[in-house]
Every structure is written in structure tokens, then in C-alpha cells.
Design an enzyme around this catalytic site. Structure first.
Site, mmCIF file in Angstrom:
data_model
loop_
_atom_site.group_PDB
_atom_site.id
_atom_site.type_symbol
_atom_site.label_atom_id
_atom_site.label_comp_id
_atom_site.label_asym_id
_atom_site.label_seq_id
_atom_site.Cartn_x
_atom_site.Cartn_y
_atom_site.Cartn_z
ATOM 1 N N SER A 4 -1.359 1.283 20.096
ATOM 2 C CA SER A 4 -1.381 1.274 21.558
ATOM 3 C C SER A 4 -1.808 -0.113 22.065
ATOM 4 O O SER A 4 -1.151 -1.095 21.742
ATOM 5 C CB SER A 4 -2.288 2.403 22.050
ATOM 6 O OG SER A 4 -2.077 2.612 23.432
ATOM 7 N N ASP A 24 5.422 10.962 23.030
ATOM 8 C CA ASP A 24 4.301 10.162 23.525
ATOM 9 C C ASP A 24 4.394 10.077 25.050
ATOM 10 O O ASP A 24 5.359 9.532 25.584
ATOM 11 C CB ASP A 24 4.403 8.764 22.899
ATOM 12 C CG ASP A 24 3.196 7.890 23.193
ATOM 13 O OD1 ASP A 24 2.660 7.977 24.317
ATOM 14 O OD2 ASP A 24 2.815 7.123 22.305
ATOM 15 N N HIS A 81 0.793 10.505 21.197
ATOM 16 C CA HIS A 81 0.151 9.187 21.141
ATOM 17 C C HIS A 81 -1.149 9.187 20.339
ATOM 18 O O HIS A 81 -1.763 8.140 20.173
ATOM 19 C CB HIS A 81 -0.141 8.740 22.586
ATOM 20 C CG HIS A 81 -0.445 7.273 22.746
ATOM 21 N ND1 HIS A 81 0.519 6.301 22.605
ATOM 22 C CD2 HIS A 81 -1.597 6.610 23.026
ATOM 23 C CE1 HIS A 81 -0.020 5.108 22.810
ATOM 24 N NE2 HIS A 81 -1.308 5.268 23.056
#
Lengths: 285, 285
Positions: A152, A229, A263
Site C-alpha cells: 500500500s 481491494d 487489501h
């Protein structure tokens, strides 16, 4: 001469090696910083290559270390793992207490130039210079055999650090990276706050912008992203924008869209083994 | 007819299967209870065997689920994993707010008989009866192919539940279990509080006492303990006392002392793969 003393907060046996957390006074961030390090069993006999792992928004050094299950693969492939915190912290370090995507836990791996952030928010230089020096000085690590990976916000950091320093990182990968931060809300907010309104200053921290001038055909980038995600759907990650830039620049990229993964750390845990293999193949090569 | 509705709190893709957390109204504990369940990819085609995992003091369903890295092995060996919370919780559930080894987070897998604990602290019946019924009713699980494993207080629970119900659990293992609770401070405190002063009532929850009457030569127990475990040194675990009782009763036991490992989840993560293999060999046999 900066003080390079390390203080150990914890150590545990893990997959035949040791996982430990240290803190130290950072010259770059001007505060106490923490990182975790996993030394595989091979490190008891000889120095080993090292994989740096950069975490995402709201994380500390702990999330990856306790939740990714990466030590198993690091032990198998003989790599050390180093995971720093994601921002400066502590008394005197400015924060935006109303935001989880800016300030503490959200350093975005930049050297801030705008007050009051510029004094402590220097996680770019911390990651690419101070931390490797410290690790090389204290642990049986082959400093010339380093790779970088992240998730991320940390995937953004890994791509940026890796592209800008091909001499320091032989291998690069990312999980659900913020791959075109100048074009997404998270990146625009962070770069405005840390770097100001002049977007030309942002380019040094945007993987999509950087790859045009820093492509390296000898390194294949590995990027995974989950199709479920929510931040992919919100346009925060933009892997397709990065992929197009890689293609235009001649940067080899393996972009994998993993069906139904989200995610979180179950996604990271599922694919970190592939990433460690990717790095090990280069770093032991 | 008790309400057997389940409510899903989260679900994520993980190693090709799904990890989810559910809550439901428990008839045994008379409160809302949570558990996590991992369904491996094989469960999309046919019902799979199931391994129950009982956690230790202070834990919820989350610790094992996020930190053990067990899903990787469960996917490899085609087992479902079910991890319940360690005690009743919520408004109206009594607690000892000054203790971390008694009350909430410390149910010790007994059916309490002493007020005020007896109304809600029934995690023994919850684990051996209510939870398996619920799991069988809602998921593609082979209820006749179940094993049980646990860590610390949950290792105690796994040994007790497994020894007392050979019909329900074909395989048993434990990581750093409280293996002779009647003879250690944690167990004496918990059993006095939940069961009263009459030690004969304690025997139904003491693996070392139970093995004398519940030995089963057809099942080999697997127990791991770290030599650097501080609770081993404090005499809370007493694996040697349990091993002597197993030997006297003819109960096969593989007791492994793992050099330099401590009591935490890095120890669990390192050896959970061996435990899942141990269960899979029996449950797929």
C-alpha cells in the site's frame, strides 16, 4: 558522528532464526524510531542478503512482523527481513490527529519540505540511508545484496526507493501499492501537505513519473493487487497507470491481479512467499 | 429450539480459501460469542475435516487467526480451522477486572459451577457441543473428522476436550499447554474460582488426572514446548508431569522441547505447520 546505538525491545526464536524489535535515536527523523529485524538461521554462519519491507497507512513495524508470516519464507530462502515504522512518532513530532492518512503513521516515505513537517518527517532518507547504515553496522547482513518490498503506502515507498537507487536495491516488489500517488486522493493530500503545491517537487516520489527516467530493463518488478481491494476500486492504487508507464519506458513489470483478494494482511500473507522468492532469486544470484 | 443464526463480521480471501469471523447468540454462554473459521479451497468442492484451535489467556478469536500463519498449511492439507473466543464477554458477564488470568479472556474451557461465574462461563460445553453443532449446520465440514489443538490455556483445553471425547476428536495436539492445572498456580486459581474448593471436581478438567482413565493407545498426542518459555520455568505448564502420567497410563505422547523458543506466537507460528500435518494425517486417514 551520530549516535548509532541500538536498544533491543524484544527478541524471540522464530523458524530457527530470531525476530527482534529495536529502537534508536534517528538523526534523520530526530526522534526515537523502531524497526523489526528477522535474522534467518543462515545468518548464524555467514552474512545474508536483506529484504526491506515498508508498511502501509496506520502501521508500525509490528503489523508485517506479526501478521504476514514472512519469517517462514525468509528462513527457507536465507534472507533477513527489516521492517521500519511508517513515520516519526513521539513528543514534539507534529501530527494531524483527525487524519489517519496524514501525519503519524502516514509518512509516505518522503523527506518533507513544508513546516512543521520538515523537521521530523524524513522517512525517505531514513529508509534509503540511515536504516541500511545502521543495519549493516549491527547485523550479519550483506549490504550489497538488498531488495525492497512494501504494501500500500509502503508499496509506493518500495517502488520509489527502489527505482531511485538501483545501486542500493537489486530487487523490487510491491503489494497493492499506491502506484501513481500524484493522481490519487491519498497521494495528492500527502504530497501537498509534506511537499507543498508545486507538483514538480512531487515527481521524485511518484513511481509512475519516476519510471520514465529510471527504468532498468535488468530488473523485473513484481506487483500484486487484489481485485476485491476497495482502494483499487476507489482509484487510490492505479496499478494500470503504473503498468502503462512501465510499458512506455521499457521497464519490465509482472503485474498480477489476484481474484477476490482485498487489501488486508490475509492478502499480504498469501503472496509474501512469492515476493520473497522473487527477491531471493535476484539476491542470491 | 435455540437460535442458531450466524452473523458474519468479516470475510477475506486467504491462500485460495476464505477466512471469516462470525458472531452468534450462544445458548451455553448466554451471550454473544465470536469465532473465526478458515475454509480451505478444497471446501468449495466437498466437505473437509476440521481442526478446532483453542487460544490462551487474554486472547480472543483474533490472535491465532491473524498471527499464527496457519491458513497456509490448512490450505495445503485441506483442513478447515475454527478458533473460538476464550470466554464469554459483554454486558452482564461477570469479570475480575484486576486479573488477566481469571474472568474475561480466561474461561479455562470449564463449565463453571460457582456463582456468579456459573451462568455464563460454560466454555467447555460451548467448545465440545454447541460450536461443533453450529459449524456442522452452516459450513461444508465433515463433523465426523475433527481434531483439536490449542496453545497455553487453550492447550489445556484441547487436551481435556480431546481426552474426554474420543468420539468427537480423532486427533489432539497442544502448544505449550497448561498440562497439569491442578498442580500449578494458574490452574489452582481458576479451578477454585470456577469450580470451588472440592478438588475432586477439578479432575474432569485436568489432562494429567484425566489421562489415567481416558488413555487411548490408538491416538498419539503431539505436544511442543519452548525451552525459553518463562511459564515453563515458573511451573505453570508442567509437561514433564503430564508426560509421566501418559507413560503410566499407556497414552502415546510425542513431547518435543524446542530449544530457545518462548511462549509467544512466533513459537506457535513456527510449529503450527507440524501440528496441522499431525492432524491431517489422522483426519484424512
Amino acid at each position: 558522528m551520530p549516535d548509532s546505538s541500538l536498544f533491543r525491545l524484544s527478541v524471540s526464536r522464530c523458524f530457527g532464526g530470531t525476530v527482534a524489535v529495536y529502537h534508536h535515536t534517528s538523526r534523520e527523523c530526530r526522534c526515537d524510531m523502531r524497526f523489526s529485524i528477522y535474522l534467518p538461521p543462515q545468518a548464524e554462519r555467514e552474512p545474508v542478503p536483506v529484504l526491506y519491507y515498508l508498511s502501509g497507512l496506520t502501521c508500525t513495524e509490528e503489523n508485517f512482523t506479526t501478521k504476514a508470516g514472512a519469517q517462514r519464507y525468509a528462513a527457507e530462502y536465507g534472507l533477513a527481513l527489516v521492517a521500519p515504522d511508517t513515520s516519526p512518532r513521539g513528543e514534539g513530532v507534529p501530527d494531524d490527529p483527525n487524519a489517519w492518512d496524514f501525519g503519524m503513521g502516514a509518512g509516505f516515505y518522503v523527506d518533507a519540505t513544508i513546516a512543521p513537517w520538515d523537521r521530523h518527517y524524513r522517512t525517505y532518507s531514513y529508509v534509503v540511508t540511515e536504516l541500511p547504515e545502521l543495519v549493516a553496522a549491527h547485523f550479519p547482513i550483506r549490504g550489497d545484496r538488498a531488495g525492497i518490498c512494501g504494501h500500500s503506502m509502503g508499496g509506493h515507498g518500495a517502488l520509489v526507493c527502489g527505482l531511485r537507487h538501483r545501486d542500493r536495491y537489486r530487487s523490487i516488489s510491491a503489494l497493492a501499492p499506491i502506484a501513481a500517488p500524484m493522481q490519487c486522493p491519498w497521494g495528492e493530500k500527502a504530497f501537498t501537505g509534506y511537499l507543498g503545491d508545486d507538483r514538480t517537487a512531487w515527481q521524485a516520489y511518484d513511481a509512475t513519473a519516476l519510471v520514465a527516467t529510471h527504468a532498468d530493463p535488468s530488473r523485473i518488478l513484481l506487483v500484486d493487487v487484489g481485485t476485491a481491494d476497495p482502494f483499487l476500486a476507489q482509484g487510490q492504487l492505479l496499478p494500470e497507470v503504473f503498468a502503462a508507464a512501465c510499458q512506455a519506458a521499457g521497464q519490465p513489470l509482472t503485474l498480477r491481479r489476484q481474484s477476490d483478494y482485498d487489501h488486508g494482511y490475509y492478502f499480504v500473507a498469501t503472496f509474501i512467499g512469492d515476493h520473497i522468492r522473487h527477491h531471493a532469486a535476484v539476491l542470491h544470484g
